[in-house]
Write an enzyme that holds these catalytic residues in place. Sequence first.
Site, mmCIF file in Angstrom:
data_model
loop_
_atom_site.group_PDB
_atom_site.id
_atom_site.type_symbol
_atom_site.label_atom_id
_atom_site.label_comp_id
_atom_site.label_asym_id
_atom_site.label_seq_id
_atom_site.Cartn_x
_atom_site.Cartn_y
_atom_site.Cartn_z
ATOM 1 N N ARG A 48 -29.734 -40.112 19.256
ATOM 2 C CA ARG A 48 -30.325 -40.292 17.922
ATOM 3 C C ARG A 48 -30.756 -38.927 17.388
ATOM 4 N NH1 ARG A 48 -35.376 -41.321 17.776
ATOM 5 N NH2 ARG A 48 -35.332 -42.999 19.299
ATOM 6 N N TYR A 100 -25.678 -44.387 -9.897
ATOM 7 C CA TYR A 100 -25.057 -45.344 -8.983
ATOM 8 C C TYR A 100 -25.977 -46.552 -8.804
ATOM 9 C CZ TYR A 100 -23.007 -47.224 -4.717
ATOM 10 O OH TYR A 100 -22.450 -48.050 -3.778
ATOM 11 N N ASP A 172 -26.659 -35.756 -6.463
ATOM 12 C CA ASP A 172 -25.640 -36.592 -5.820
ATOM 13 C C ASP A 172 -24.290 -36.002 -6.215
ATOM 14 O OD1 ASP A 172 -23.743 -38.530 -5.188
ATOM 15 O OD2 ASP A 172 -25.060 -40.219 -5.648
#
Length: 381
Positions: A48, A100, A172
């Site tokens: 992780r 989005y 983005d």
Amino acid sequence: MEYKFETKTIHAGVEPDPSTGAIMTPIFQTSTYVQDGPGGHKGYEYSRTHNPTRAALEKSLAFLENGKYGLCFGSGMAAIDTLMKVLKPGDEVVSVNDLYGGTYRLFTKVYENYGIKFHFVNVSDLAELRGAVNNRTKLIWVETPTNPLLKITDIKSVVSIAKERGILVAVDNTFATPYNQTPLDLGADIVMHSMTKYICGHSDVVMGCLVVKDDALAEQLYFLQNSAGAVPGPQDCFLALRGIKTLHLRMQRHNENGKAMAQFLKSHPTVGDVYWPGFEDHEGHEVASSQMRGFGGMISFNLRSGKHEDAVRILKNTHLFACAESLGGVESLIGHPASMTHASIPKEEREKNGITDTLIRLSVGVEHIDDLINDLANAMN
Ligand SMILES: *Cc1c(COP(=O)(O)O)cnc(C)c1O
């Protein structure tokens, strides 16, 4: 030595495997790493936190975006979610209003519950942006070009407003990719990607990333990445590394095919507006020309008839253009925002924002342009 983009896509972040000489980064399909004794590890303790396949990918992304640190996540949304955790209750975010749908949902349906306030504004109007910013604003969220109308935001101007007030700017960059646009070079603090789209490029992986330059911000994000744990697996990281090796070739073709398709649509008698930032009469063209190196393969257009059923007929009759959500893969896709990606927005609201019943969105792939034009022409007749 600073290499050109095309060379970076092949080599950046990727070293031959020290134990075998394998030229491709192996898929380190492991959750843990054996230590010589307590604390005696080789930089990897648990997957992780760190995984060598993921580490190569994160380094590669940092190079491509001209950043210093890359962080990968199990999806684009997981990347945004992790960034939002930098904020605290009472903080405010100013966001582009044409964004989005999944990002809008995360902001309004999830993070508003945690006491974060969002202002959605037309960021291309700098006066409107200035009006929405106050001393609680911590982040400005920009998407450029936007989906589905390909609106353009001037990143440098947004940065100039943010910098005087110590506000972070996140972009983005999913639609543009670092081949066409590198927001960190324009002063942005954070670049985000849905790597699911152009970066992976083969419609076979869901993944996201953040890229930053600042040491302290990177440390905070790595802490959150490890603490919340929305990391991708090594197999998917391998596929992403593989996709990146042809990013420059694919984008070159997406740009060329996008241009030819946009020109074809503009000259077609049944087509009304065509949205593509490479056109001189596109309202964001000047800014796009100054901050982008190419205009991409995303195009939206309206039909003159204004009839919903005409749009549906075209979507049902293409053969190469597959009717599907998503974008940015090697294969061409066609979509109908009003009934697909933007169906949850009430019709009146949708139309006010230019998403009419005949708006059709194309993700132009890398097939031969003649075949693509013929496919669409046949479907339109
Ligand atoms: C797809 C997309 C996202 C979300 O990414 P996922 O990988 O689907 O989670 C965010 N922003 C844009 C512009 C997208 O196209």
